[in-house]
Write a protein that holds these residues in place. Structure first.
Motif, short mmCIF file in Angstrom:
data_model
loop_
_atom_site.label_atom_id
_atom_site.label_comp_id
_atom_site.label_asym_id
_atom_site.label_seq_id
_atom_site.Cartn_x
_atom_site.Cartn_y
_atom_site.Cartn_z
N ALA A 20 -21.09 -4.81 -25.22
CA ALA A 20 -20.58 -5.07 -26.57
C ALA A 20 -21.16 -4.09 -27.58
N LYS A 21 -22.32 -3.51 -27.25
CA LYS A 21 -22.95 -2.52 -28.11
C LYS A 21 -23.24 -1.26 -27.28
N PRO A 22 -22.19 -0.54 -26.89
CA PRO A 22 -22.37 0.62 -26.01
C PRO A 22 -23.14 1.75 -26.69
N THR A 23 -23.86 2.50 -25.88
CA THR A 23 -24.55 3.68 -26.41
C THR A 23 -23.68 4.92 -26.28
N PHE A 24 -22.64 4.82 -25.44
CA PHE A 24 -21.65 5.89 -25.32
C PHE A 24 -20.27 5.27 -25.43
N GLU A 25 -19.43 5.89 -26.28
CA GLU A 25 -18.04 5.46 -26.43
C GLU A 25 -17.15 6.70 -26.46
N ALA A 26 -16.06 6.64 -25.70
CA ALA A 26 -15.07 7.73 -25.72
C ALA A 26 -13.69 7.12 -25.84
N MET A 27 -12.86 7.75 -26.66
CA MET A 27 -11.47 7.33 -26.81
C MET A 27 -10.60 8.55 -26.55
N LEU A 28 -9.81 8.47 -25.50
CA LEU A 28 -8.95 9.57 -25.10
C LEU A 28 -7.50 9.20 -25.40
N THR A 29 -6.79 10.08 -26.07
CA THR A 29 -5.38 9.84 -26.41
C THR A 29 -4.52 10.80 -25.61
N THR A 30 -3.50 10.26 -24.94
CA THR A 30 -2.63 11.09 -24.13
C THR A 30 -1.41 11.54 -24.95
N LYS A 31 -0.68 12.49 -24.41
CA LYS A 31 0.47 13.03 -25.14
C LYS A 31 1.60 12.02 -25.30
N ASP A 32 1.59 10.95 -24.50
CA ASP A 32 2.60 9.90 -24.67
C ASP A 32 2.10 8.75 -25.54
N GLY A 33 0.93 8.96 -26.19
CA GLY A 33 0.42 7.96 -27.12
C GLY A 33 -0.49 6.91 -26.52
#
Length: 325
Positions: free
Chosen positions: A265-278
């Motif tokens: 719930a309190k991550p030390t690493f967060e990544a958000m990847l967005t693809t070309k189809d949204g």
């Protein structure tokens, strides 16, 4: 030595001694009075016994033609189906399989050979533990044709087994039985995230080194949106993508405990990847659990949690400047 051609013609070959050189053998074919010389290897082949000529295949199925299998062993029932080039489990739960692990399993079974023959007939299956086998493996091809390998008791020379459609009872090696004893956890896909880096158009990252984001300009170029001091400059998240896409968990926890959920719930690493189809793919990694030296990860693709070694998190803590050109 007698043999018959495909057209039904029968022939007899009589073999004598080798010639003085030792590379050929004297022979008479049918009732001809003439003596011929044949390669010495023919004598060796003609001297083979039944065991030398026996088909020692343990399961008559072609690895590249198998489209489904059912493996029953001490861990339970594992059922998988091939979908395109990938494998998917239907039992014990619907989930992706590790295709390379599946192919290795199938290769070991279809390429497996008998260690020795125990009986030419299946008259006393209970004696060999084959009336109630400990392991059953059934392979099915696209036409619905199936072949089943049964494994029973063990003696000093191996495990008793038979192909269900054939009478002979034979022994298989300990190594082959070990492959047949693999469990669901050994064969399931342990990848953390499933994505194609070429389809990612934007990435946002928060880690121990800070926060940064990049946007793809074209197939080969990326520019920073953040931090402010790098905005508009060129960079590349490809190394980050590689570490995320290739990561494999040591353990998959399908029903995470409240304690694990709280850590994520309190991550030390967060990544958000967005693809070309949204589509958006999120990946969170917990802080290191000091007692065990491990971290937990999760994505928005599954409710499962993934257990990994601390090194995984260390590899993700790159600075924005490490990605800049």
């Amino acid at each position: 030595m007698n043999f018959q051609l495909q057209n039904g013609t029968k022939h007899a070959v009589q073999l004598g001694k080798k010639d003085f050189v030792g590379t050929s053998v004297y022979a008479k074919i049918d009732q001809n009075s003439d003596v011929s010389l044949l390669p010495e290897s023919v004598l060796g082949l003609a001297s083979k016994n039944v065991e030398d000529l026996r088909d020692r295949t343990v399961l008559h199925a072609h690895n590249d033609q198998i489209t489904a299998f059912d493996l029953k062993n001490s861990s339970g029932d594992i059922v998988a189906t091939k979908v395109g080039q990938d494998w998917k489990f239907t039992k014990p739960s619907a989930s992706p399989a590790d295709t390379s692990a599946i192919e290795e399993l199938l290769g070991a079974i279809t390429g497996g050979k008998m260690v020795s023959v125990a009986s030419e007939t299946p008259d006393n299956l209970a004696k060999y533990g084959l009336s109630s086998p400990t392991t059953t493996f059934t392979a099915t091809d696209a036409k619905g044709k199936s072949a089943t390998l049964l494994v029973g008791k063990k003696d000093a020379d191996g495990y008793f087994a038979r192909e269900e459609s054939l009478p002979v009872i034979f022994r298989i090696s300990d190594d082959l039985q070990k492959k047949l004893s693999e469990i669901f956890a050994d064969l399931r896909d342990k990848k953390i995230a499933h994505f194609d880096p070429a389809t990612i158009t934007h990435v946002d990252v928060h880690n121990a080194s800070g926060t940064f984001s990049l946007t793809r300009k074209n197939q080969d170029e990326w520019t920073f949106d953040a931090p402010p001091e790098l905005k508009g400059k060129s960079g590349s998240p490809e190394q980050l993508f590689s570490r995320l896409e290739q990561a494999r968990a040591d353990q998959i926890i399908d029903a995470p405990t409240s304690a694990i959920t709280a850590k994520l719930a309190k991550p030390t690493f967060e990544a958000m990847l967005t693809t070309k189809d949204g589509k958006t793919i999120t990946i969170d990694v917990s802080q290191v659990q000091d007692a065990d030296g491990i971290v937990y990860a999760r994505t928005n693709e599954s409710p499962s949690a993934y257990k990994l070694k601390k090194q995984f998190l260390d590899d993700l803590n790159a600075k924005a400047t490490d990605l800049a050109f």
